[in-house]
Design a protein around this motif. Structure first.
Motif, PDB file in Angstrom:
ATOM      1  N   SER A  61       0.834  -1.206   0.000  1.00  0.00           N
ATOM      2  CA  SER A  61       0.000   0.000   0.000  1.00  0.00           C
ATOM      3  C   SER A  61       0.863   1.248   0.000  1.00  0.00           C
ATOM      4  O   SER A  61       1.791   1.371   0.805  1.00  0.00           O
ATOM      5  CB  SER A  61      -0.906   0.018   1.233  1.00  0.00           C
ATOM      6  OG  SER A  61      -1.873  -0.998   1.139  1.00  0.00           O
ATOM      7  N   ILE A  62       0.550   2.157  -0.901  1.00  0.00           N
ATOM      8  CA  ILE A  62       1.170   3.485  -0.908  1.00  0.00           C
ATOM      9  C   ILE A  62       0.021   4.501  -1.009  1.00  0.00           C
ATOM     10  O   ILE A  62      -0.723   4.514  -1.981  1.00  0.00           O
ATOM     11  CB  ILE A  62       2.151   3.659  -2.081  1.00  0.00           C
ATOM     12  CG1 ILE A  62       3.306   2.656  -1.956  1.00  0.00           C
ATOM     13  CG2 ILE A  62       2.705   5.090  -2.104  1.00  0.00           C
ATOM     14  CD1 ILE A  62       4.338   2.760  -3.081  1.00  0.00           C
ATOM     15  N   ASP A  63      -0.074   5.342   0.003  1.00  0.00           N
ATOM     16  CA  ASP A  63      -1.180   6.305   0.065  1.00  0.00           C
ATOM     17  C   ASP A  63      -0.698   7.745   0.072  1.00  0.00           C
ATOM     18  O   ASP A  63      -1.483   8.657   0.356  1.00  0.00           O
ATOM     19  CB  ASP A  63      -2.048   6.016   1.297  1.00  0.00           C
ATOM     20  CG  ASP A  63      -2.739   4.670   1.183  1.00  0.00           C
ATOM     21  OD1 ASP A  63      -3.460   4.454   0.199  1.00  0.00           O
ATOM     22  OD2 ASP A  63      -2.518   3.815   2.062  1.00  0.00           O
TER      23      ASP A  63
ATOM     24  N   GLU B 262       6.129  11.791   4.364  1.00  0.00           N
ATOM     25  CA  GLU B 262       5.277  12.571   5.255  1.00  0.00           C
ATOM     26  C   GLU B 262       3.782  12.276   5.008  1.00  0.00           C
ATOM     27  O   GLU B 262       3.031  11.977   5.943  1.00  0.00           O
ATOM     28  CB  GLU B 262       5.549  14.068   5.054  1.00  0.00           C
ATOM     29  CG  GLU B 262       4.795  14.900   6.063  1.00  0.00           C
ATOM     30  CD  GLU B 262       5.005  16.392   5.828  1.00  0.00           C
ATOM     31  OE1 GLU B 262       5.882  16.758   5.035  1.00  0.00           O
ATOM     32  OE2 GLU B 262       4.263  17.161   6.449  1.00  0.00           O
ATOM     33  N   SER B 263       3.372  12.331   3.752  1.00  0.00           N
ATOM     34  CA  SER B 263       1.942  12.122   3.469  1.00  0.00           C
ATOM     35  C   SER B 263       1.539  10.667   3.723  1.00  0.00           C
ATOM     36  O   SER B 263       0.465  10.397   4.293  1.00  0.00           O
ATOM     37  CB  SER B 263       1.623  12.535   2.027  1.00  0.00           C
ATOM     38  OG  SER B 263       2.470  11.871   1.118  1.00  0.00           O
ATOM     39  N   HIS B 264       2.381   9.729   3.327  1.00  0.00           N
ATOM     40  CA  HIS B 264       2.041   8.316   3.524  1.00  0.00           C
ATOM     41  C   HIS B 264       1.995   7.968   5.013  1.00  0.00           C
ATOM     42  O   HIS B 264       1.042   7.343   5.488  1.00  0.00           O
ATOM     43  CB  HIS B 264       3.067   7.434   2.804  1.00  0.00           C
ATOM     44  CG  HIS B 264       2.871   5.969   3.045  1.00  0.00           C
ATOM     45  ND1 HIS B 264       2.074   5.166   2.254  1.00  0.00           N
ATOM     46  CD2 HIS B 264       3.366   5.148   4.020  1.00  0.00           C
ATOM     47  CE1 HIS B 264       2.088   3.932   2.716  1.00  0.00           C
ATOM     48  NE2 HIS B 264       2.866   3.887   3.794  1.00  0.00           N
TER      49      HIS B 264
ATOM     50  N   ILE C 201       0.804  -2.224  -6.401  1.00  0.00           N
ATOM     51  CA  ILE C 201       0.658  -1.126  -5.449  1.00  0.00           C
ATOM     52  C   ILE C 201      -0.829  -0.840  -5.257  1.00  0.00           C
ATOM     53  O   ILE C 201      -1.571  -0.680  -6.234  1.00  0.00           O
ATOM     54  CB  ILE C 201       1.379   0.153  -5.943  1.00  0.00           C
ATOM     55  CG1 ILE C 201       2.877  -0.120  -6.125  1.00  0.00           C
ATOM     56  CG2 ILE C 201       1.136   1.314  -4.970  1.00  0.00           C
ATOM     57  CD1 ILE C 201       3.625  -0.525  -4.882  1.00  0.00           C
ATOM     58  N   ASN C 202      -1.254  -0.794  -3.999  1.00  0.00           N
ATOM     59  CA  ASN C 202      -2.642  -0.471  -3.652  1.00  0.00           C
ATOM     60  C   ASN C 202      -2.699   0.938  -3.081  1.00  0.00           C
ATOM     61  O   ASN C 202      -1.866   1.304  -2.242  1.00  0.00           O
ATOM     62  CB  ASN C 202      -3.179  -1.443  -2.601  1.00  0.00           C
ATOM     63  CG  ASN C 202      -3.225  -2.886  -3.096  1.00  0.00           C
ATOM     64  OD1 ASN C 202      -3.200  -3.139  -4.299  1.00  0.00           O
ATOM     65  ND2 ASN C 202      -3.300  -3.812  -2.175  1.00  0.00           N
TER      66      ASN C 202
ATOM     67  N   LEU D 102       5.495   7.033  -8.573  1.00  0.00           N
ATOM     68  CA  LEU D 102       6.180   6.017  -7.769  1.00  0.00           C
ATOM     69  C   LEU D 102       5.903   4.609  -8.304  1.00  0.00           C
ATOM     70  O   LEU D 102       6.803   3.772  -8.371  1.00  0.00           O
ATOM     71  CB  LEU D 102       5.672   6.081  -6.322  1.00  0.00           C
ATOM     72  CG  LEU D 102       6.416   6.970  -5.336  1.00  0.00           C
ATOM     73  CD1 LEU D 102       5.698   6.933  -3.984  1.00  0.00           C
ATOM     74  CD2 LEU D 102       7.855   6.498  -5.170  1.00  0.00           C
ATOM     75  N   VAL D 103       4.640   4.366  -8.653  1.00  0.00           N
ATOM     76  CA  VAL D 103       4.261   3.040  -9.176  1.00  0.00           C
ATOM     77  C   VAL D 103       5.122   2.705 -10.403  1.00  0.00           C
ATOM     78  O   VAL D 103       5.619   1.577 -10.553  1.00  0.00           O
ATOM     79  CB  VAL D 103       2.758   3.009  -9.531  1.00  0.00           C
ATOM     80  CG1 VAL D 103       2.375   1.699 -10.216  1.00  0.00           C
ATOM     81  CG2 VAL D 103       1.911   3.208  -8.273  1.00  0.00           C
ATOM     82  N   ALA D 104       5.320   3.702 -11.260  1.00  0.00           N
ATOM     83  CA  ALA D 104       6.146   3.480 -12.455  1.00  0.00           C
ATOM     84  C   ALA D 104       7.609   3.271 -12.053  1.00  0.00           C
ATOM     85  O   ALA D 104       8.273   2.345 -12.545  1.00  0.00           O
ATOM     86  CB  ALA D 104       6.013   4.670 -13.404  1.00  0.00           C
ATOM     87  N   ASP D 105       8.123   4.106 -11.160  1.00  0.00           N
ATOM     88  CA  ASP D 105       9.525   4.001 -10.749  1.00  0.00           C
ATOM     89  C   ASP D 105       9.838   2.650 -10.108  1.00  0.00           C
ATOM     90  O   ASP D 105      10.959   2.155 -10.204  1.00  0.00           O
ATOM     91  CB  ASP D 105       9.884   5.116  -9.750  1.00  0.00           C
ATOM     92  CG  ASP D 105       9.888   6.488 -10.415  1.00  0.00           C
ATOM     93  OD1 ASP D 105       9.873   6.531 -11.659  1.00  0.00           O
ATOM     94  OD2 ASP D 105       9.894   7.500  -9.685  1.00  0.00           O
ATOM     95  N   LEU D 106       8.838   2.078  -9.422  1.00  0.00           N
ATOM     96  CA  LEU D 106       9.054   0.805  -8.715  1.00  0.00           C
ATOM     97  C   LEU D 106       8.873  -0.411  -9.631  1.00  0.00           C
ATOM     98  O   LEU D 106       8.975  -1.548  -9.181  1.00  0.00           O
ATOM     99  CB  LEU D 106       8.088   0.693  -7.524  1.00  0.00           C
ATOM    100  CG  LEU D 106       8.335   1.691  -6.383  1.00  0.00           C
ATOM    101  CD1 LEU D 106       7.178   1.669  -5.383  1.00  0.00           C
ATOM    102  CD2 LEU D 106       9.655   1.384  -5.682  1.00  0.00           C
ATOM    103  N   ASP D 107       8.588  -0.151 -10.920  1.00  0.00           N
ATOM    104  CA  ASP D 107       8.373  -1.246 -11.881  1.00  0.00           C
ATOM    105  C   ASP D 107       7.227  -2.161 -11.470  1.00  0.00           C
ATOM    106  O   ASP D 107       7.276  -3.390 -11.677  1.00  0.00           O
ATOM    107  CB  ASP D 107       9.648  -2.106 -12.059  1.00  0.00           C
ATOM    108  CG  ASP D 107      10.736  -1.351 -12.771  1.00  0.00           C
ATOM    109  OD1 ASP D 107      10.404  -0.452 -13.552  1.00  0.00           O
ATOM    110  OD2 ASP D 107      11.917  -1.654 -12.521  1.00  0.00           O
ATOM    111  N   ALA D 108       6.196  -1.581 -10.844  1.00  0.00           N
ATOM    112  CA  ALA D 108       5.041  -2.390 -10.447  1.00  0.00           C
ATOM    113  C   ALA D 108       4.316  -2.903 -11.693  1.00  0.00           C
ATOM    114  O   ALA D 108       4.337  -2.272 -12.750  1.00  0.00           O
ATOM    115  CB  ALA D 108       4.083  -1.552  -9.596  1.00  0.00           C
ATOM    116  N   VAL D 109       3.683  -4.063 -11.530  1.00  0.00           N
ATOM    117  CA  VAL D 109       2.924  -4.613 -12.662  1.00  0.00           C
ATOM    118  C   VAL D 109       1.480  -4.119 -12.646  1.00  0.00           C
ATOM    119  O   VAL D 109       0.797  -4.150 -13.670  1.00  0.00           O
ATOM    120  CB  VAL D 109       2.945  -6.167 -12.673  1.00  0.00           C
ATOM    121  CG1 VAL D 109       4.352  -6.672 -12.886  1.00  0.00           C
ATOM    122  CG2 VAL D 109       2.335  -6.752 -11.398  1.00  0.00           C
TER     123      VAL D 109
END
Ligand code: SF4
Length: 357
Positions: free
Chosen positions: A119-121, A126-128, A157-158, A175-182
Protein backbone atom coordinates in the motif's frame (compact mmCIF):
# COMPACT_ATOMS: atom_id res chain seq x y z
CA UNK A 1 -7.92 -16.31 -17.80
CA UNK A 2 -10.29 -13.49 -16.88
CA UNK A 3 -12.18 -13.61 -20.16
CA UNK A 4 -12.94 -17.32 -19.73
CA UNK A 5 -14.23 -17.26 -16.18
CA UNK A 6 -17.84 -18.11 -15.43
CA UNK A 7 -18.44 -15.77 -12.51
CA UNK A 8 -21.43 -17.84 -11.36
CA UNK A 9 -19.00 -20.69 -10.73
CA UNK A 10 -15.69 -19.12 -9.74
CA UNK A 11 -14.46 -15.82 -8.33
CA UNK A 12 -11.64 -14.03 -10.07
CA UNK A 13 -10.24 -13.24 -6.62
CA UNK A 14 -10.65 -15.17 -3.38
CA UNK A 15 -9.39 -13.15 -0.44
CA UNK A 16 -8.58 -14.78 2.88
CA UNK A 17 -8.06 -12.43 5.81
CA UNK A 18 -5.63 -14.72 7.63
CA UNK A 19 -5.54 -12.48 10.71
CA UNK A 20 -6.68 -9.10 11.95
CA UNK A 21 -3.46 -8.62 13.93
CA UNK A 22 -1.32 -5.69 12.77
CA UNK A 23 1.30 -3.35 14.21
CA UNK A 24 -0.17 -0.38 12.33
CA UNK A 25 -3.32 1.61 13.11
CA UNK A 26 -4.15 2.99 9.67
CA UNK A 27 -6.91 5.57 9.63
CA UNK A 28 -8.84 3.72 6.97
CA UNK A 29 -8.44 0.12 8.14
CA UNK A 30 -11.37 -1.97 6.92
CA UNK A 31 -10.51 -4.69 9.42
CA UNK A 32 -10.33 -2.52 12.54
CA UNK A 33 -6.97 -4.27 12.95
CA UNK A 34 -5.85 -5.19 16.45
CA UNK A 35 -2.38 -5.58 17.97
CA UNK A 36 -2.96 -9.28 18.78
CA UNK A 37 -4.24 -12.29 16.90
CA UNK A 38 -7.85 -13.29 17.57
CA UNK A 39 -8.11 -16.57 19.52
CA UNK A 40 -10.78 -17.88 17.13
CA UNK A 41 -8.78 -17.32 13.91
CA UNK A 42 -8.78 -20.19 11.43
CA UNK A 43 -5.99 -22.56 12.50
CA UNK A 44 -3.27 -23.83 10.19
CA UNK A 45 -5.25 -27.04 9.58
CA UNK A 46 -8.47 -25.10 8.95
CA UNK A 47 -6.58 -22.78 6.59
CA UNK A 48 -5.27 -25.73 4.62
CA UNK A 49 -8.80 -27.15 4.44
CA UNK A 50 -9.94 -23.79 3.05
CA UNK A 51 -7.19 -23.94 0.41
CA UNK A 52 -8.34 -27.47 -0.47
CA UNK A 53 -11.80 -26.02 -1.03
CA UNK A 54 -10.41 -23.15 -3.10
CA UNK A 55 -8.76 -25.64 -5.44
CA UNK A 56 -12.23 -26.92 -6.32
CA UNK A 57 -13.04 -23.58 -7.94
CA UNK A 58 -10.65 -24.51 -10.72
CA UNK A 59 -7.00 -24.58 -11.71
CA UNK A 60 -4.98 -21.52 -10.93
CA UNK A 61 -7.52 -19.93 -8.60
CA UNK A 62 -6.10 -16.62 -7.39
CA UNK A 63 -5.90 -16.43 -3.58
CA UNK A 64 -4.98 -13.18 -1.83
CA UNK A 65 -3.75 -13.54 1.76
CA UNK A 66 -4.66 -10.31 3.52
CA UNK A 67 -5.08 -8.95 7.03
CA UNK A 68 -4.45 -7.20 9.35
CA UNK A 69 -0.89 -8.06 8.58
CA UNK A 70 -0.54 -11.64 7.31
CA UNK A 71 3.07 -11.60 8.51
CA UNK A 72 1.68 -11.77 12.06
CA UNK A 73 1.10 -15.47 11.34
CA UNK A 74 4.16 -17.66 11.70
CA UNK A 75 2.62 -20.33 9.49
CA UNK A 76 2.45 -17.95 6.50
CA UNK A 77 5.23 -19.69 4.48
CA UNK A 78 3.61 -23.06 5.21
CA UNK A 79 0.23 -21.79 3.94
CA UNK A 80 1.76 -20.31 0.77
CA UNK A 81 3.69 -23.49 0.14
CA UNK A 82 0.57 -25.61 0.67
CA UNK A 83 -1.59 -23.45 -1.58
CA UNK A 84 1.07 -23.46 -4.29
CA UNK A 85 1.22 -27.27 -4.13
CA UNK A 86 -2.55 -27.33 -4.70
CA UNK A 87 -2.09 -25.31 -7.90
CA UNK A 88 -3.38 -22.05 -6.44
CA UNK A 89 -1.83 -18.68 -7.29
CA UNK A 90 -0.89 -17.40 -3.85
CA UNK A 91 -0.45 -13.65 -3.40
CA UNK A 92 0.02 -11.43 -0.36
CA UNK A 93 -0.99 -7.98 0.93
CA UNK A 94 1.26 -7.36 3.97
CA UNK A 95 1.41 -4.14 5.98
CA UNK A 96 4.30 -1.74 5.51
CA UNK A 97 6.20 -2.50 8.72
CA UNK A 98 9.75 -3.42 9.66
CA UNK A 99 8.72 -7.10 9.88
CA UNK A 100 8.57 -7.09 6.07
CA UNK A 101 12.28 -7.83 5.76
CA UNK A 102 14.20 -9.01 2.73
CA UNK A 103 14.80 -12.38 4.46
CA UNK A 104 11.10 -12.93 5.11
CA UNK A 105 10.26 -12.01 1.53
CA UNK A 106 12.87 -14.45 0.28
CA UNK A 107 11.31 -17.16 2.45
CA UNK A 108 7.85 -16.41 1.00
CA UNK A 109 9.31 -16.35 -2.49
CA UNK A 110 10.76 -19.83 -1.90
CA UNK A 111 7.33 -20.98 -0.73
CA UNK A 112 5.85 -19.94 -4.11
CA UNK A 113 4.56 -16.40 -3.63
CA UNK A 114 3.23 -15.13 -6.99
CA UNK A 115 2.68 -11.45 -6.25
CA UNK A 116 3.29 -8.93 -3.46
CA UNK A 117 0.80 -6.05 -3.02
CA UNK A 118 2.02 -3.06 -1.01
CA UNK A 119 0.00 0.00 0.00
CA UNK A 120 1.17 3.48 -0.91
CA UNK A 121 -1.18 6.31 0.06
CA UNK A 122 1.12 9.28 -0.33
CA UNK A 123 3.86 10.33 -2.72
CA UNK A 124 6.39 10.85 0.06
CA UNK A 125 7.09 9.69 3.59
CA UNK A 126 5.28 12.57 5.26
CA UNK A 127 1.94 12.12 3.47
CA UNK A 128 2.04 8.32 3.52
CA UNK A 129 3.09 7.98 7.17
CA UNK A 130 0.50 10.54 8.31
CA UNK A 131 -2.21 8.57 6.57
CA UNK A 132 -0.92 5.24 7.89
CA UNK A 133 -0.48 6.56 11.43
CA UNK A 134 3.06 5.19 11.68
CA UNK A 135 6.35 6.95 11.15
CA UNK A 136 8.73 4.83 9.05
CA UNK A 137 5.98 2.97 7.16
CA UNK A 138 6.87 4.63 3.83
CA UNK A 139 10.53 3.72 4.17
CA UNK A 140 9.68 0.10 5.12
CA UNK A 141 7.36 -0.10 2.10
CA UNK A 142 10.04 1.24 -0.28
CA UNK A 143 12.59 -1.25 1.07
CA UNK A 144 10.13 -4.11 0.62
CA UNK A 145 9.40 -2.95 -2.94
CA UNK A 146 13.13 -2.91 -3.72
CA UNK A 147 13.52 -6.39 -2.23
CA UNK A 148 10.60 -7.68 -4.29
CA UNK A 149 12.22 -6.30 -7.42
CA UNK A 150 15.54 -7.97 -6.54
CA UNK A 151 13.73 -11.27 -5.93
CA UNK A 152 11.68 -10.96 -9.13
CA UNK A 153 8.40 -11.06 -7.21
CA UNK A 154 5.81 -9.14 -9.27
CA UNK A 155 4.76 -6.03 -7.37
CA UNK A 156 1.29 -4.51 -7.06
CA UNK A 157 0.66 -1.13 -5.45
CA UNK A 158 -2.64 -0.47 -3.65
CA UNK A 159 -3.83 3.09 -3.04
CA UNK A 160 -6.87 4.42 -1.17
CA UNK A 161 -8.72 7.33 -2.78
CA UNK A 162 -10.45 9.75 -0.40
CA UNK A 163 -10.34 13.49 0.26
CA UNK A 164 -7.18 13.01 2.35
CA UNK A 165 -5.21 11.31 -0.46
CA UNK A 166 -6.68 12.43 -3.78
CA UNK A 167 -4.15 15.23 -4.38
CA UNK A 168 -1.34 12.67 -3.99
CA UNK A 169 -2.47 10.51 -6.91
CA UNK A 170 -0.12 11.97 -9.58
CA UNK A 171 2.90 11.54 -7.28
CA UNK A 172 1.84 7.99 -6.41
CA UNK A 173 1.42 7.18 -10.11
CA UNK A 174 5.06 8.24 -10.63
CA UNK A 175 6.18 6.02 -7.77
CA UNK A 176 4.26 3.04 -9.18
CA UNK A 177 6.15 3.48 -12.45
CA UNK A 178 9.53 4.00 -10.75
CA UNK A 179 9.05 0.81 -8.71
CA UNK A 180 8.37 -1.25 -11.88
CA UNK A 181 5.04 -2.39 -10.45
CA UNK A 182 2.92 -4.61 -12.66
CA UNK A 183 -0.41 -3.30 -11.37
CA UNK A 184 -1.79 -0.20 -9.65
CA UNK A 185 -4.96 -1.09 -7.73
CA UNK A 186 -6.86 2.05 -6.84
CA UNK A 187 -9.41 1.61 -4.07
CA UNK A 188 -12.22 4.14 -3.63
CA UNK A 189 -13.06 4.54 0.04
CA UNK A 190 -16.02 2.64 1.45
CA UNK A 191 -17.03 3.89 4.91
CA UNK A 192 -16.61 0.66 6.89
CA UNK A 193 -14.34 -0.11 9.85
CA UNK A 194 -12.02 2.77 10.67
CA UNK A 195 -12.60 4.09 7.15
CA UNK A 196 -15.63 5.90 8.59
CA UNK A 197 -13.31 8.61 9.95
CA UNK A 198 -12.10 9.48 6.43
CA UNK A 199 -13.87 11.72 3.93
CA UNK A 200 -15.04 10.24 0.63
CA UNK A 201 -14.57 12.36 -2.47
CA UNK A 202 -17.82 13.52 -4.05
CA UNK A 203 -19.28 11.96 -7.24
CA UNK A 204 -18.14 14.83 -9.46
CA UNK A 205 -14.54 14.50 -8.25
CA UNK A 206 -14.76 10.71 -8.57
CA UNK A 207 -15.79 11.11 -12.20
CA UNK A 208 -12.76 13.30 -12.90
CA UNK A 209 -10.41 10.93 -11.06
CA UNK A 210 -11.78 7.94 -13.01
CA UNK A 211 -11.29 9.77 -16.33
CA UNK A 212 -7.74 10.67 -15.29
CA UNK A 213 -7.05 7.06 -14.30
CA UNK A 214 -8.29 5.93 -17.69
CA UNK A 215 -5.82 8.33 -19.35
CA UNK A 216 -3.05 7.02 -17.10
CA UNK A 217 -3.92 3.43 -18.03
CA UNK A 218 -3.52 4.18 -21.73
CA UNK A 219 0.08 5.37 -21.32
CA UNK A 220 1.38 3.53 -18.26
CA UNK A 221 3.90 0.72 -18.18
CA UNK A 222 1.73 -0.98 -15.51
CA UNK A 223 -1.82 -2.30 -15.47
CA UNK A 224 -4.48 -0.36 -13.62
CA UNK A 225 -7.65 -1.51 -11.89
CA UNK A 226 -10.10 0.05 -9.51
CA UNK A 227 -11.62 -1.52 -6.42
CA UNK A 228 -15.09 -0.52 -5.23
CA UNK A 229 -15.45 1.79 -8.25
CA UNK A 230 -16.75 -0.48 -11.02
CA UNK A 231 -18.03 2.60 -12.86
CA UNK A 232 -14.42 2.91 -14.01
CA UNK A 233 -15.53 0.46 -16.70
CA UNK A 234 -18.42 2.74 -17.64
CA UNK A 235 -16.04 5.71 -17.82
CA UNK A 236 -13.55 3.71 -19.91
CA UNK A 237 -16.28 2.66 -22.33
CA UNK A 238 -17.59 6.22 -22.62
CA UNK A 239 -14.09 7.57 -23.19
CA UNK A 240 -13.42 4.98 -25.86
CA UNK A 241 -16.81 5.66 -27.39
CA UNK A 242 -17.48 1.94 -27.57
CA UNK A 243 -20.81 0.63 -28.75
CA UNK A 244 -22.91 -2.21 -27.41
CA UNK A 245 -20.46 -4.88 -28.62
CA UNK A 246 -17.77 -3.32 -26.44
CA UNK A 247 -20.08 -3.49 -23.44
CA UNK A 248 -20.64 -7.20 -23.88
CA UNK A 249 -16.93 -8.00 -23.99
CA UNK A 250 -16.27 -6.58 -20.53
CA UNK A 251 -16.99 -8.47 -17.35
CA UNK A 252 -18.42 -6.68 -14.36
CA UNK A 253 -16.38 -7.79 -11.34
CA UNK A 254 -17.79 -6.65 -8.02
CA UNK A 255 -18.60 -7.94 -4.53
CA UNK A 256 -20.05 -11.44 -4.80
CA UNK A 257 -19.61 -11.45 -8.60
CA UNK A 258 -15.98 -12.36 -9.12
CA UNK A 259 -15.05 -11.58 -5.51
CA UNK A 260 -15.34 -13.59 -2.32
CA UNK A 261 -13.81 -12.83 1.06
CA UNK A 262 -13.17 -15.22 3.95
CA UNK A 263 -12.78 -13.51 7.31
CA UNK A 264 -10.19 -14.42 9.96
CA UNK A 265 -12.84 -16.56 11.71
CA UNK A 266 -14.05 -18.22 8.50
CA UNK A 267 -17.16 -16.17 7.67
CA UNK A 268 -17.69 -15.74 3.92
CA UNK A 269 -18.55 -12.22 2.76
CA UNK A 270 -19.08 -10.93 -0.81
CA UNK A 271 -16.14 -8.60 -0.17
CA UNK A 272 -14.13 -7.31 2.77
CA UNK A 273 -16.08 -4.08 2.49
CA UNK A 274 -19.49 -5.80 2.54
CA UNK A 275 -19.46 -7.54 5.93
CA UNK A 276 -22.64 -9.58 5.49
CA UNK A 277 -22.03 -13.27 6.09
CA UNK A 278 -23.32 -15.91 3.69
CA UNK A 279 -22.00 -18.80 5.80
CA UNK A 280 -18.87 -20.17 7.45
CA UNK A 281 -16.12 -22.33 5.95
CA UNK A 282 -16.16 -24.19 9.26
CA UNK A 283 -19.58 -25.54 8.31
CA UNK A 284 -19.68 -25.64 4.52
CA UNK A 285 -17.42 -25.21 1.53
CA UNK A 286 -16.60 -21.71 0.31
CA UNK A 287 -17.33 -23.09 -3.17
CA UNK A 288 -20.92 -23.96 -2.23
CA UNK A 289 -21.39 -20.63 -0.46
CA UNK A 290 -20.08 -18.68 -3.47
CA UNK A 291 -22.14 -20.61 -6.01
CA UNK A 292 -25.36 -21.31 -4.12
CA UNK A 293 -25.99 -18.90 -1.25
CA UNK A 294 -28.91 -16.56 -1.85
CA UNK A 295 -26.79 -13.52 -0.97
CA UNK A 296 -24.12 -14.25 -3.59
CA UNK A 297 -26.71 -15.25 -6.21
CA UNK A 298 -28.65 -12.05 -5.62
CA UNK A 299 -25.50 -9.91 -5.92
CA UNK A 300 -24.69 -11.54 -9.27
CA UNK A 301 -28.16 -10.81 -10.64
CA UNK A 302 -27.79 -7.52 -12.53
CA UNK A 303 -31.59 -7.30 -12.84
CA UNK A 304 -32.00 -7.38 -9.04
CA UNK A 305 -30.26 -4.00 -8.67
CA UNK A 306 -32.49 -1.12 -7.64
CA UNK A 307 -32.42 2.68 -7.90
CA UNK A 308 -30.45 4.19 -10.73
CA UNK A 309 -28.06 1.20 -10.94
CA UNK A 310 -31.10 -0.98 -11.73
CA UNK A 311 -32.12 1.46 -14.46
CA UNK A 312 -28.65 1.81 -15.95
CA UNK A 313 -27.57 0.43 -19.33
CA UNK A 314 -24.10 -0.15 -17.85
CA UNK A 315 -25.27 -2.36 -14.99
CA UNK A 316 -23.88 -5.56 -16.54
CA UNK A 317 -20.35 -4.20 -16.91
CA UNK A 318 -20.56 -2.01 -13.81
CA UNK A 319 -23.44 -2.49 -11.39
CA UNK A 320 -21.94 -0.05 -8.89
CA UNK A 321 -20.17 -0.80 -5.64
CA UNK A 322 -22.43 -3.16 -3.72
CA UNK A 323 -20.25 -2.56 -0.65
CA UNK A 324 -20.78 1.21 -0.73
CA UNK A 325 -24.53 0.72 -1.28
CA UNK A 326 -24.62 -1.54 1.79
CA UNK A 327 -22.46 0.77 3.92
CA UNK A 328 -24.57 3.82 3.11
CA UNK A 329 -28.10 2.39 2.95
CA UNK A 330 -28.02 -1.06 4.57
CA UNK A 331 -29.24 -2.50 1.24
CA UNK A 332 -26.54 -4.16 -0.92
CA UNK A 333 -28.76 -3.85 -4.02
CA UNK A 334 -29.29 -0.08 -3.79
CA UNK A 335 -27.61 2.54 -6.01
CA UNK A 336 -23.93 3.37 -5.56
CA UNK A 337 -23.88 6.97 -4.23
CA UNK A 338 -20.38 7.63 -5.64
CA UNK A 339 -21.53 7.45 -9.26
CA UNK A 340 -22.29 10.66 -11.14
CA UNK A 341 -24.02 9.00 -14.10
CA UNK A 342 -27.69 9.65 -14.66
CA UNK A 343 -29.34 6.85 -16.68
CA UNK A 344 -31.75 7.98 -19.40
CA UNK A 345 -35.25 8.40 -18.01
CA UNK A 346 -34.30 7.76 -14.36
CA UNK A 347 -35.85 10.31 -12.04
CA UNK A 348 -35.53 8.70 -8.59
CA UNK A 349 -33.30 9.92 -5.79
CA UNK A 350 -29.78 8.74 -5.01
CA UNK A 351 -28.53 7.97 -1.49
CA UNK A 352 -25.78 10.16 -0.03
CA UNK A 353 -22.42 8.80 1.09
CA UNK A 354 -22.94 8.86 4.85
CA UNK A 355 -22.68 5.48 6.51
CA UNK A 356 -25.92 3.79 7.56
CA UNK A 357 -26.04 2.96 11.27
S1 SF4 B 1 -25.60 4.16 -12.27
FE1 SF4 B 1 -24.82 2.32 -11.20
S2 SF4 B 1 -24.58 0.78 -12.83
FE2 SF4 B 1 -24.73 2.78 -13.84
S3 SF4 B 1 -22.61 3.45 -14.13
FE3 SF4 B 1 -23.35 4.32 -12.17
S4 SF4 B 1 -22.72 2.85 -10.60
FE4 SF4 B 1 -22.59 1.83 -12.60
Amino acid sequence: MRGKLDLDEQPLVLIWEVTQACELACKHCRADAQPRRHPDELSTAEGKALLDQAREFGDGQLVVLSGGDPLAREDLPELIDYGTEQGLRMTLTPSGTNSLTRDRLAELDDAGLRRLALSIDGGDSESHDTFRGESGSFEATMEAAEAARDLDIPLQINTTVCAETVEQLPAIRDLVADLDAVLWSVFFLVPVGRGRVLTPIDPDRAERVLSWLHEVSEEASFGLKTTEAPHYRRVAIQNQDEGASGLKRRMGIRAGKGFAFVSHTGEVFPSGFLPKSAGSVREESVVDIYRESSLFQQLRDDDALTGKCGACRYRTVCGGSRSRAYATTGDPLAADPLCDYQPDGFEGSVPDQHPAD
